[in-house]
Every structure is written in C-alpha cells, then in structure tokens.
Design a protein around this motif. Structure first.
Motif, PDB file in Angstrom:
ATOM      1  N   PRO A  74      26.709  37.862  -6.539  1.00 49.97           N
ATOM      2  CA  PRO A  74      27.542  37.038  -5.660  1.00 49.97           C
ATOM      3  C   PRO A  74      28.924  37.675  -5.533  1.00 49.97           C
ATOM      4  N   ASN A  75      29.549  37.501  -4.374  1.00 57.39           N
ATOM      5  CA  ASN A  75      30.842  38.144  -4.121  1.00 57.39           C
ATOM      6  C   ASN A  75      31.867  37.861  -5.214  1.00 57.39           C
ATOM      7  N   ALA A  76      31.880  36.609  -5.719  1.00 52.62           N
ATOM      8  CA  ALA A  76      32.863  36.233  -6.733  1.00 52.62           C
ATOM      9  C   ALA A  76      32.690  37.039  -8.010  1.00 52.62           C
ATOM     10  N   LYS A  77      31.449  37.434  -8.313  1.00 44.79           N
ATOM     11  CA  LYS A  77      31.181  38.183  -9.535  1.00 44.79           C
ATOM     12  C   LYS A  77      31.370  39.687  -9.349  1.00 44.79           C
ATOM     13  N   ILE A  78      31.271  40.164  -8.111  1.00 45.23           N
ATOM     14  CA  ILE A  78      31.507  41.585  -7.846  1.00 45.23           C
ATOM     15  C   ILE A  78      32.917  41.964  -8.297  1.00 45.23           C
ATOM     16  N   ALA A  79      33.886  41.126  -7.969  1.00 48.60           N
ATOM     17  CA  ALA A  79      35.270  41.417  -8.337  1.00 48.60           C
ATOM     18  C   ALA A  79      35.439  41.476  -9.855  1.00 48.60           C
ATOM     19  N   VAL A  80      34.768  40.574 -10.568  1.00 50.78           N
ATOM     20  CA  VAL A  80      34.853  40.573 -12.032  1.00 50.78           C
ATOM     21  C   VAL A  80      34.230  41.843 -12.600  1.00 50.78           C
ATOM     22  N   PHE A  81      33.087  42.243 -12.061  1.00 47.86           N
ATOM     23  CA  PHE A  81      32.404  43.449 -12.548  1.00 47.86           C
ATOM     24  C   PHE A  81      33.283  44.681 -12.333  1.00 47.86           C
ATOM     25  N   VAL A  82      33.785  44.861 -11.118  1.00 48.99           N
ATOM     26  CA  VAL A  82      34.564  46.063 -10.797  1.00 48.99           C
ATOM     27  C   VAL A  82      35.836  46.128 -11.632  1.00 48.99           C
ATOM     28  N   SER A  83      36.480  44.980 -11.849  1.00 54.49           N
ATOM     29  CA  SER A  83      37.745  44.954 -12.587  1.00 54.49           C
ATOM     30  C   SER A  83      37.560  45.230 -14.073  1.00 54.49           C
ATOM     31  N   ASN A  84      36.358  45.043 -14.577  1.00 56.59           N
ATOM     32  CA  ASN A  84      36.120  45.175 -16.018  1.00 56.59           C
ATOM     33  C   ASN A  84      34.976  46.145 -16.318  1.00 56.59           C
ATOM     34  N   GLU A  85      34.755  47.099 -15.417  1.00 54.59           N
ATOM     35  CA  GLU A  85      33.573  47.947 -15.502  1.00 54.59           C
ATOM     36  C   GLU A  85      33.504  48.728 -16.811  1.00 54.59           C
ATOM     37  N   GLU A  86      34.613  49.337 -17.232  1.00 57.34           N
ATOM     38  CA  GLU A  86      34.603  50.158 -18.439  1.00 57.34           C
ATOM     39  C   GLU A  86      34.299  49.303 -19.672  1.00 57.34           C
ATOM     40  N   LYS A  87      34.806  48.085 -19.695  1.00 57.66           N
ATOM     41  CA  LYS A  87      34.541  47.196 -20.833  1.00 57.66           C
ATOM     42  C   LYS A  87      33.065  46.787 -20.871  1.00 57.66           C
ATOM     43  N   ILE A  88      32.483  46.610 -19.696  1.00 57.56           N
ATOM     44  CA  ILE A  88      31.058  46.252 -19.621  1.00 57.56           C
ATOM     45  C   ILE A  88      30.204  47.381 -20.182  1.00 57.56           C
ATOM     46  N   TYR A  89      30.519  48.616 -19.815  1.00 54.52           N
ATOM     47  CA  TYR A  89      29.758  49.756 -20.328  1.00 54.52           C
ATOM     48  C   TYR A  89      29.992  49.939 -21.830  1.00 54.52           C
ATOM     49  N   ALA A  90      31.222  49.661 -22.284  1.00 56.42           N
ATOM     50  CA  ALA A  90      31.509  49.758 -23.720  1.00 56.42           C
ATOM     51  C   ALA A  90      30.671  48.756 -24.505  1.00 56.42           C
TER      52      ALA A  90
END
Length: 595
Positions: A348-364
C-alpha cells in the motif's frame, strides 16, 4: 449564588490539582526505561508515514477464496446450452440490450437461445457470486485495461479473467494452468514468464496480463475474429483450426461451436453472459461488494536483499495475508534476491514510504535473523584477545511459556516490551483480534532462550589460542560452583546465574531435574587464557588500553548493528566490555570497543 459559584470554583481547583498530580505520577510510570527486543527497538527508530490504511480482512480473504473459481469452472464444464431456464427476463428486452452492447463493442454480440439460457442461468443461480466478483474487479480491472490498451486489444477481454480464474491469481486447474489468465507451464515460458522454486510469474497480475494481451494480439492476426481468439485461448489455435475445417471452412464461432471441445462450447457464451451481467447489473439488482483497496492505492519497490513476508509483516505491520494478495507470484512467501534479476515488493502507498525511509534498517534486521540461524558449516572463531569471546558448541533453543495477569493501566505495548516480545506475537498467542485487553485477564507469553552446550574440558591437552609478541596463551576451563539451598530447583538456579537448565544438567551429569539440598553444582564454565611469564600483567593491561576505541551510540543503533561495524566483535563482547546486562542502549552512550 455567590457562595454556590465559590464552592464550584473551589471543587474545580481541587479536582484539577488532583488530576495534574495523578497525570504527573502516570507520566513518571510511563517514562520508565523498559528493555526492548531488537525488533521493537528497531521499529521505534522508523520514519513513519502518518497516513492510515484500513484494510478489511474479509475483503482480503475474498481475494484468496477459491469458491468462486470452483463454481465458475464447474458451470462452464457442465453447462447445457440447450436447456431453457425459467427466469423473468423477456426475450425482446434481452435482444434490445444485446444489440446496444454490440453497437459499442468489437465483438459480434448477437442474440441466440444458447446465450439467453446462460444469461438466465447466471441471473438465477449466481447473482450473489457476481456481486463478489464485481468487488474484486475494482482492484484488477485497471491493470487489465492498461495492458490491453498497450496491445490494442479490446478492453472487454478483461471479463475473460472472470471466466478463466474468477479473478484469483492463485487459481490452479486440474491440468496445472495457473494464475488469473490460467497459463500452462510451456505457454508461460513462451511468453517469458519466470517460473522457478521461489517465483511463478503466471500468478503476477501485471506480467501475466501483459503476456495474455500479447497472446490475444497474436491470435487476432491469425483468425481475424475476436470470438475465435477467445476459443483459441481456451482450447488452443490447433483445435480452432480443426473445427473450421470440419465445419466446411466456416469462420464464425457459433457456426463451428459444435465442432469444438465440450468445455470450449460453453466458453464464449460464459464470456458474453458475464459481459451482459456487468453491463446491466443495476437493472437486475446485483450490488457489487465494496473493495476498500484500489490498485492505484499501491506501488512497488525493488528489494535488494532476500526478505520473507513474515519479516516485512513484523517490521511494517502489514498482515502476511495482505502481502500474499499483493504479491501472489512469490510461491514460498519469500522475496528472493538474484544477482541477474530484480524482484519487486508491492505495498500500500502508505507503507511504501515507510519501507523506503527505513530500507537499510530493514535489511539489517534480515541479516540479524539470518545470523541467528544454525548454519551447516559453522567455523569457530579464534580470538587473539583473551577478553573477547565467541559462542561455540551445540546451539540449544528453549521455549518457555508463562502467564501474565493484566493490571489496571496495562496495554499490549508495555507488556510486549517488558517480556522482549512483539505485539503481533502477543495477539497471536492469545487469539486477540484487536489491541484491547481487560484487567484481571491472563495473557500467554512464550519466550525463547538460546544457549550453547560447552565442549567438555580435557585434562591433558589444553587448546592453543594465540601466539603473539612472544606471548603463549593457553585456554583452560574454570568452574563456578554453587551449594544447593532448600527450595532450589534447576530453573531458579539457572536464572540466578544467567544460564540454562540444559547446561546445568550437562555440566553436572544430571539425567533428570532432581537435585539434593547441600549438593554442589557447577553453575558456570568459563574458558580463560593463561599466559607465560614473558610478559607481565601490567604490560597486558597497557596493550589493552592502547587497542581500545570509544563509540558514541547514535539514534537507531543497536548492539547488533554496532558489532557488525567492527570485524571480530560480537554482541557478547560489547555487553561484557561495557557491563550491559540487557539489549537496551541509548543514543549518546559511550561504548568501549577493543580491537
């Protein structure tokens, strides 16, 4: 009156004072530092989008429900086109409506009794099903229309996906045809749809629809008739060509229908009947279900490391079922990462922004979970510093279940933090559908502890661990003992010494959990380094200070992410060097790093 007003004012003053005092007390309680799990600690640092997205779980279930697919498939296979159906729809009215549809469509929509029978059958037995399908089509039809417009294919062919799969991207026929457009394996490969252990792009709405549009365009160049194109899509161009020859060269679907396979004989009538019901659903009292998510309310992001739906769900608070619906081509609920091919995640569009803003932390976080897994070829790490330690031996995972009695003022967030678990898991363990909890109730909490069974010490041969600057360092095992007191059990002793029951039993050769008061137990085994006399302790201390760094903790840091910055440094090292008992660290803290 004056006395009354004065009394009211005095009461308000006392109440406000009491409220302010209570608020201050509550604030003090709520601002206590509570240890966080790595997941919750990471999520507190996320840059979040304020847009809320409400997803109806019932609608999500509808997108993966196979009932409609089974019903429509059965109808097409068993339809009797010559059987009259008793339904209140005058033939004259139907003829006029079909004529109006024909005027604005490239299909030849002409009245015949077979088509009338199918339409009346759908109206009599499938009205509710079409209400559900119309709700689903609000998500999928924009995808279809865009792809067909690019290939100059009639937009009406979007109704074919209803006949093929009932708009279910996970639909699989008895013959193995898969996805919204029911591609067979070889046909999917022919149109460059990737199919491997992780991915099946026949279930990808965008890629499969693009392939279907190409197929339709290609078949139209061969037959020059859209009804025959539909027939070839169902039975293959070879069967259509045979039917044309057997009919004496006739090239109208209705004239060759009897020469086609049985299933294909009901295929085009089902398509035209579906088109009619969509066009005149209001006149027949069919109310479309409301879809709370439109396709244009979603977007994609390229994934640069392997991620599972569970990891994405935990980090972004998106249900796994929703990820499955938005990303149906991933067969194992895992988005793989190949060096030669890109993979995308739809959110969902609202979650795309969260993913992109925190991408490195997600991969970590994904790396952190990967490191916790037991690998088939673990290599013991040899350390040149006696103060650094690494876990070795057999990895033991213990799951413990406990119950917590909810107190007044508790919420799932505070309870989750207290026990180092996630809110998602709390709700799962206790079958909670919302975040509401009632005081006095008991919550099930499952905790996992990881321990390592130490290698048995050898009396004769010590392990050589380092030889630097003429210093010979040899490791030996040192035991810590404990005398069992009245009322002691293995569990309480293990907790007291921050170890596991499994280790206690192994170190003491215990076959069960029974222990006797007054007996002595080994409660810790530590590998220490013994050096020769070439270098004094003072010199060792001097060298340690020279090789020590100081790291200032930044917002978003965790012990795991800091350890990864320094080769050879583990979380255990960081905790030991800085006397940290839990996992929690604060921005601004100064951490000792020894190299």
């Amino acid at each position: 009156m004056f006395l009354k007003n004065t009394t009211i004012a005095l009461l308000l003053s006392v109440s406000l004072s009491s409220f302010a005092q209570q608020f201050a007390q509550n604030k003090d309680v709520n601002t206590q530092e509570i240890p966080l799990s790595y997941l919750d600690s990471l999520k507190t640092t996320f840059v979040k989008d304020n847009m809320a997205l409400c997803v109806d779980s019932l609608w999500m279930n509808e997108l993966t429900n196979l009932d409609l697919y089974n019903e429509i498939t059965t109808d097409i296979e068993n339809v009797d086109l010559d059987k009259k159906v008793d339904y209140d729809l005058p033939t004259s009215l139907l003829k006029s409506r079909l004529k109006a549809m024909n005027a604005k469509s490239p299909f030849r929509i002409e009245y015949n009794e077979s088509l009338e029978n199918v339409i009346k059958s759908y109206l009599k037995y499938r009205k509710k099903s079409f209400g559900r399908l119309m709700g689903l089509s609000q998500y999928y039809f924009p995808i279809f229309e865009e792809a067909f417009a690019k290939e100059n294919v009639p937009l009406e062919i979007k109704y074919l996906a209803i006949v093929e799969s009932a708009l279910n991207p996970k639909a699989v026929s008895r013959m193995g045809a898969t996805g919204l457009w029911q591609f067979m394996y070889q046909t999917g490969k022919q149109y460059d749809l990737n199919i491997d252990s992780y991915v099946d792009e026949r279930s990808d709405p965008l890629k499969a629809t693009a392939a279907a549009a190409q197929y339709m365009s290609r078949m139209y160049k061969i037959f020059g008739d859209w009804e025959l194109v539909l027939a070839s899509y169902n039975s293959g161009p070879g069967n259509v060509s045979k039917a044309i020859r057997r009919s004496g060269g006739k090239q109208n679907y209705w004239n060759i229908r009897k020469k086609l396979p049985k299933e294909t004989q009901g295929y085009v009538p089902a398509f035209l009947a579906t088109m009619y019901l969509y066009e005149y659903h209001k006149e027949h009292g069919i109310v479309p279900d409301e879809a709370v998510m439109q396709h244009f309310a979603t977007d994609t992001v390229m994934v640069r490391k392997q991620l599972s739906f569970k990891q994405i769900s935990d980090l972004l608070d998106v249900p796994v079922s929703q990820l499955q619906v938005l990303n149906p081509s991933y067969k194992l609920n895992v988005i793989p990462h190949y060096n030669d091919k890109n993979h995308y995640l739809r959110l969902p569009n609202a979650k795309i922004a969260v993913f992109v803003s925190n991408e490195e932390k997600i991969y970590a976080y994904a790396d952190y979970l990967q490191d916790l897994k037991e690998h088939p070829y673990n290599r013991s790490r040899l350390s040149t510093n006696s103060s650094s330690s690494s876990k070795s031996g057999k990895r033991v995972v213990e799951r413990n279940t406990k119950y917590y009695k909810i107190r007044r003022g508790d919420n799932l967030g505070s309870i989750a933090k207290k026990y180092h678990v996630t809110i998602t898991n709390l709700k799962k363990w206790n079958n909670l559908r919302s975040n509401k909890i009632a005081s006095g109730k008991r919550l099930k909490i499952i905790t996992t502890s990881i321990s390592y069974q130490k290698t048995e010490p050898k009396e004769v041969n010590n392990q050589l661990v380092a030889k630097n600057n003429d210093i010979l360092a040899v490791s030996e095992m040192v035991n810590t003992n404990y005398t069992v007191q009245k009322g002691d059990v293995l569990g309480t002793i293990a907790s007291k010494f921050n170890t596991s029951v499994t280790d206690l039993k192994k170190w003491n050769n215990l076959k069960n959990n029974t222990i006797a008061q007054g007996s002595r137990l080994i409660v810790a085994q530590k590998q220490t380094a013994v050096t020769d006399t070439i270098q004094t302790k003072a010199t060792l201390k001097e060298n340690t200070a020279a090789n020590q760094l100081t790291y200032s903790v930044k917002r978003g840091d965790s012990l795991y992410s800091i350890a990864r910055k320094y080769p050879g440094v583990s979380i255990t090292d960081l905790k030991k060097w800085n006397n940290i008992k839990g996992e929690s660290i604060k921005p601004g803290m100064k951490l000792k790093i020894r190299s």
